[in-house]
Scaffold this active site. Structure first.
Site, PDB file in Angstrom:
ATOM      1  N   SER A   1      -9.942  -0.289   6.967  1.00 44.12           N
ATOM      2  CA  SER A   1      -9.417  -0.511   5.476  1.00 44.12           C
ATOM      3  C   SER A   1      -8.869  -1.453   4.961  1.00 44.12           C
ATOM      4  O   SER A   1      -8.337  -1.760   3.867  1.00 44.12           O
ATOM      5  CB  SER A   1      -8.370   0.742   5.615  1.00 44.12           C
TER       6      SER A   1
ATOM      7  N   LYS B   1       0.828  -1.109  -0.052  1.00 47.07           N
ATOM      8  CA  LYS B   1      -0.026  -0.105   0.225  1.00 47.07           C
ATOM      9  C   LYS B   1       0.886   1.264  -0.156  1.00 47.07           C
ATOM     10  O   LYS B   1       1.766   1.187   0.797  1.00 47.07           O
ATOM     11  CB  LYS B   1      -0.766   0.074   1.371  1.00 47.07           C
TER      12      LYS B   1
ATOM     13  N   SER C   1      -9.833   2.117   2.738  1.00 46.71           N
ATOM     14  CA  SER C   1      -8.751   2.791   1.867  1.00 46.71           C
ATOM     15  C   SER C   1      -7.891   2.026   1.199  1.00 46.71           C
ATOM     16  O   SER C   1      -7.318   2.450   0.315  1.00 46.71           O
ATOM     17  CB  SER C   1      -8.035   3.816   2.817  1.00 46.71           C
TER      18      SER C   1
HETATM   19  N1  GLN Z   1     -13.331   4.168   6.269  1.00 46.19           N
HETATM   20  C1  GLN Z   1     -12.622   4.774   7.672  1.00 46.19           C
HETATM   21  C2  GLN Z   1     -12.188   6.112   7.560  1.00 46.19           C
HETATM   22  O1  GLN Z   1     -12.376   6.864   6.294  1.00 46.19           O
HETATM   23  C3  GLN Z   1     -11.442   3.901   7.825  1.00 46.19           C
HETATM   24  C4  GLN Z   1     -10.400   4.118   6.913  1.00 46.19           C
HETATM   25  C5  GLN Z   1      -8.945   3.226   7.471  1.00 46.19           C
HETATM   26  O2  GLN Z   1      -9.141   2.289   8.008  1.00 46.19           O
HETATM   27  N2  GLN Z   1      -8.003   3.741   6.806  1.00 46.19           N
HETATM   28  O3  GLN Z   1     -11.527   6.639   8.334  1.00 46.19           O
END
Ligand code: GLN
Length: 483
Positions: free
Chosen positions: A175, A76, A151
């Site tokens: 995410s 990532k 994400s």
């Molecule tokens: N959807 C959540 C956010 O936008 C989690 C994102 C994540 O785990 N990086 O904060």
């Protein structure tokens, strides 16, 4: 070749059926051919990959072995990679080449993993659809009109499309698990502190945790083995021995106590997903598990608490991107204030700006007690709910998401609608607990995930339960058409 899992690749390399160089070339060609459809990579690292593959083949020829030796992966794009762009999905870091490798990157490289590239992601890991990336949205290989989740949407889409067997990802509020659910993968968010955050660009430091995304629990065990462990460079890394996750995959589920929280099946859950979750419960019962209804009464407060705490930490973490030390700098600033304002205004996308503003507001004098402190108190209540539940059960099971992957653009003008989709995943981050999502079936041709949560440092238990489930079901073997 592209259908092989990490475990199959390890066997094939050990049996000299193919070399890591051959495999790497095959997958790089496949990425070049198919990735334009899904946009799962921000950067490709062909030269690095081929030199790592060659070195891995040489190490094997010299008698070395290891499940990751010669195995192709991707990172990532928030794990720092020396001399290679680490963009975090943002224009702000489009020109940033880290001067060092993140601990996760260094550990996997030392184990012989081959880095094919850096995967697309929501900008600074903020999002659940991978639509906030400056490099464009990622598409779900199961249906190119739908989001892959976020994400870590690039890592998920790439693995789901069989561009590579596994990838690293991070999970601040879901995410890893949510994109795993949306793309028919297995993804594990480890216990907070299990995997080093050193060199992993921070979103919300008390919630962020790196982990594996792969097609099977068996592969998650292999990748986690290479990622986990104490790191003196990360002050929140925990000095606990790392068990042999692959060796722990053969435990019987006889008598395993599974807690099913009643709050997980309330209004808001797609009834077709509820049915698939009940089917997976029945499957685990057949394997000897005992089901118990439990309650997590403070779950309803988790979203508001998370969406105060995460932006608060983000507003602090992202203050370092000021146009001075690294990252994007605006053209011809008039003075220092103009430099800060325009560099940040032009370098950050709208979701990141929104969160910085929410976070700075929640931390400001006068509002700190009402929002930030209150959210921290809720965080403790959420954790206490889990501690009470784990007195009676060994794992907790429920849906990973209330709905399957939505259409691209469907929630982009309504951020709160997207935040609400995180309802089942964020509690594990607030409590620091490990969680896993695995394939449980399909709704309208789109994958559905079942989530398992365990007590601290019981990643092995999650992987074993998921592996036993996968020995008896075939959802995880389904392949998206066209890939
Ligand atoms: N959807 C959540 C956010 O936008 C989690 C994102 C994540 O785990 N990086 O904060």
């Amino acid at each position: 070749m592209h259908h092989m899992t990490l475990a199959e690749i390890a066997r094939g390399l050990a049996d000299k059926k193919f070399s890591s160089v051959e495999l790497t070339q095959t997958l790089l060609a496949r990425i070049a051919q198919l990735d334009p459809q899904i946009n799962s990579f921000i950067s490709l690292t062909q030269d690095l990959a081929l030199s790592q593959a060659k070195a891995a083949d040489e190490r094997r020829a010299n008698g070395e072995s290891g499940a990751l030796l010669g195995a192709p992966i991707a990172h990532k794009d928030l794990f720092c990679t020396q001399g290679i762009r680490t963009s975090c999905g943002s224009k702000m870091l489009d020109n940033f080449k880290a001067p060092y490798d993140a601990t996760v990157v260094a550990k996997l490289a030392a184990a012989g993993a081959v880095t094919l590239g850096k995967t697309n992601m929501d900008e600074f890991a903020m999002g659940s659809a991978n639509e906030s990336s400056w490099y464009g949205a990622v598409k779900n290989p199961w249906n190119l009109e739908h989001v892959p989740g976020g994400s870590s949407g690039g890592s998920a889409a790439a693995v789901a499309a069989r561009l590579l067997p596994a990838a690293t990802a991070t999970d601040t509020g879901g995410s890893i698990r949510q994109p795993a659910a949306f793309t028919n993968l297995t993804g594990l968010k480890p216990t907070y502190g299990r995997v080093s955050r050193w060199g992993m660009i921070a979103y919300a430091s008390s919630l962020d945790q790196g982990g594996p995304l792969a097609r099977t629990a068996e592969d998650c065990a292999i990748l986690l083995q290479g990622m986990a462990g104490f790191d003196p460079n990360d002050s929140t890394s925990i000095d606990e021995p790392v068990p042999d996750y692959s060796a722990g995959l053969n435990g019987s589920l006889q008598g395993l106590r599974i807690g099913v929280p009643k709050e997980y099946f309330s209004a808001g859950l797609d009834p077709r997903i509820a049915e698939l979750i009940h089917n997976s419960i029945k499957e685990l019962e057949k394997l000897g598990a005992v089901i118990k209804e439990i309650s997590l009464p403070n779950m309803q407060h988790a979203i508001p608490a998370y969406y105060v705490i995460a932006p608060a930490e983000a507003s602090s973490n992202l203050s370092r991107f000021d146009g001075v030390r690294f990252g994007y700098r605006c053209e011809n600033p008039e003075n220092l204030e103009d430099l800060y304002k325009r560099s940040r205004g032009e370098g950050f996308g709208s979701e990141v700006q929104r969160r910085i503003m929410v976070g700075a507001y929640a931390l400001s004098a006068g509002y700190y007690d009402a929002y930030y402190l209150k959210a921290q108190k809720i965080r403790r209540l959420v954790k206490n709910d889990f501690m009470t539940a784990f007195n009676e059960v060994d794992i907790i099971l429920g849906p990973t998401t209330p709905n399957p992957a939505w259409k691209l653009g469907a929630k982009s003008s309504d951020p709160v609608a997207a935040y609400l989709e995180d309802v089942y995943t964020i509690t594990a981050n607030l409590a620091g607990l490990p969680g896993l999502s695995m394939p449980a079936g399909f709704v309208d041709g789109l994958p559905v995930g079942v989530q398992l949560l365990a007590p601290y440092f019981q990643e092995g238990r999650l992987l074993n339960v998921a592996h036993q489930y996968q020995l008896n079901t075939d959802w995880h073997t389904r392949t998206p058409t066209g890939f």
